[in-house]
Write a protein that holds these residues in place. Structure first.
Motif, PDB file in Angstrom:
ATOM      1  N   SER A  72      22.681  55.377  28.067  1.00 34.92           N
ATOM      2  CA  SER A  72      22.106  54.663  26.935  1.00 34.92           C
ATOM      3  C   SER A  72      23.230  54.078  26.083  1.00 34.92           C
ATOM      4  O   SER A  72      24.108  54.807  25.623  1.00 34.92           O
ATOM      5  CB  SER A  72      21.253  55.629  26.096  1.00 34.92           C
TER       6      SER A  72
ATOM      7  N   ASP B  63      14.941  55.801  24.375  1.00 32.56           N
ATOM      8  CA  ASP B  63      14.965  54.356  24.117  1.00 32.56           C
ATOM      9  C   ASP B  63      13.750  53.663  24.744  1.00 32.56           C
ATOM     10  O   ASP B  63      13.161  52.752  24.149  1.00 32.56           O
ATOM     11  CB  ASP B  63      16.244  53.742  24.676  1.00 32.56           C
TER      12      ASP B  63
ATOM     13  N   PHE C 159      15.465  49.934  25.499  1.00 31.28           N
ATOM     14  CA  PHE C 159      14.473  49.651  24.461  1.00 31.28           C
ATOM     15  C   PHE C 159      13.697  48.389  24.805  1.00 31.28           C
ATOM     16  O   PHE C 159      12.452  48.368  24.765  1.00 31.28           O
ATOM     17  CB  PHE C 159      15.151  49.506  23.098  1.00 31.28           C
TER      18      PHE C 159
END
Length: 344
Positions: A160, A208, A175
């Motif tokens: 991430s 996310d 995301f």
């Protein structure tokens, strides 16, 4: 009697014919982007014509480099003996190819997170840098990453991408992918969308993706129901058990967005056992686009991570550190792969 001069071509011969300096030849044959594409192509053509091969031992002595990159796979919790996420195995081909293109050997090693891997490679000088794939619980991983930074180890990890990352990190836009997945499910008329995946600080990529889904729900004027989030790790069995737990809760849901394809495949089995059809009763989406995603019944709609670009970006990010250059952008886009598990 004097020593007989070798007829073996040297980098100085290439430099003379190409009209450049010998260091430029060395950089070009290592694939350095500090040499223009036109000059690099000319040098490579002359090297092929002269049947020139790089003497890696001599090059290493001059540069104090091993000309080797170490790729560390970390075992993750699983119910079978593989313990390696198939997504990372699929990425291996791209990493290997890019290493070869850049003139580096690749040393592949399987590790357990509890072992002393974070000092072993630095102390042995076996590699110029590390690529880290897989980690399980990120909160246990952070301390080791801090140690790598403190001892000056060059490394890059897949994960991430966030402002507080420790060291160089390359990853997908998790995301944005989660938001795209939610928008797709909403466009198919789904309103009660569950998420299967441990979405907290221990597994930031899942977190996310879940936040992206929540953003899509808010944008569509739909509520976020916390009862529709069930923890799961990246295995089929974990997805199966998470889907069974979701069904047992009795909360209404008409879609599932799974944090990985393996979780989605396990969930598909649990839905079938419960007499729920996919996509008739429940639309189902995964994440990664592993080869098995297209072989399920029905084939699995998923968010595809770009494996080829990922391998290239991991290598280029590591080499930028080795060659003291600016790091490239760390985030890769994802793509929606539409299949029958979501209908439409």
């Amino acid at each position: 009697m004097g020593q007989k001069r070798s007829n073996k071509p040297t980098s100085f011969d290439i430099a003379y014919r190409a009209g450049v300096s010998q260091p430029t030849v060395s950089r070009a044959l290592r694939g350095s982007r500090s040499v223009s594409a036109e000059t690099r192509a000319r040098i490579e053509a002359i090297a092929r014509e002269l049947n020139y091969t790089v003497d890696k031992n001599a090059s290493s002595l001059r540069s104090q480099r091993a000309n080797t990159i170490a790729l560390l796979f970390f075992e993750e919790p699983s119910e079978d003996d593989s313990r390696i996420n198939p997504f990372f195995l699929a990425m291996l081909g791209s990493i290997t190819r890019q290493c070869a293109n850049r003139g580096f050997d690749l040393l592949i090693s399987f590790q357990k997170m509890e072992d002393d891997w974070h000092t072993r490679y630095q102390d042995s000088h076996r590699a110029d840098g590390l690529i880290l794939l897989g980690y399980g619980d990120y909160t246990q991983y952070e301390q080791r990453l801090t140690g790598l930074v403190a001892q000056g180890t060059r490394f890059v990890r897949w994960g991430s991408v966030r402002p507080d990352n420790i060291g160089a990190t390359v990853g997908s836009d998790n995301f944005g992918a989660g938001q795209m997945a939610g928008e797709h499910l909403i466009a198919q008329g789904r309103r009660d969308i569950a998420f299967l995946g441990q979405a907290d600080e221990h597994y930031p990529e899942f977190s996310d993706r879940y936040r992206g889904l929540q953003a899509a729900l808010a944008q569509g004027g739909l509520p976020v129901n916390p009862d529709l989030q069930i923890d799961a790790l990246t295995t089929e069995e974990s997805g199966y058990l998470a889907a069974k737990a979701l069904i047992a809760r009795g909360a209404r849901f008409d879609a599932i967005f799974a944090g990985s394809d393996l979780i989605a495949i396990g969930a598909m089995r649990a839905l079938s056992e419960a007499g729920l059809s996919v996509p008739g009763d429940v639309a189902l989406m995964g994440f990664d686009d592993i080869p098995a995603a297209g072989m399920t019944n029905p084939p699995l709609t998923t968010m595809m991570q770009d494996l080829k670009a990922a391998g290239v970006l991991l290598i280029e990010t590591l080499l930028a550190q080795i060659e003291d250059r600016a790091l490239p952008s760390p985030v890769l886009p994802t793509r929606l792969v539409r299949r029958k598990s979501c209908g439409g």
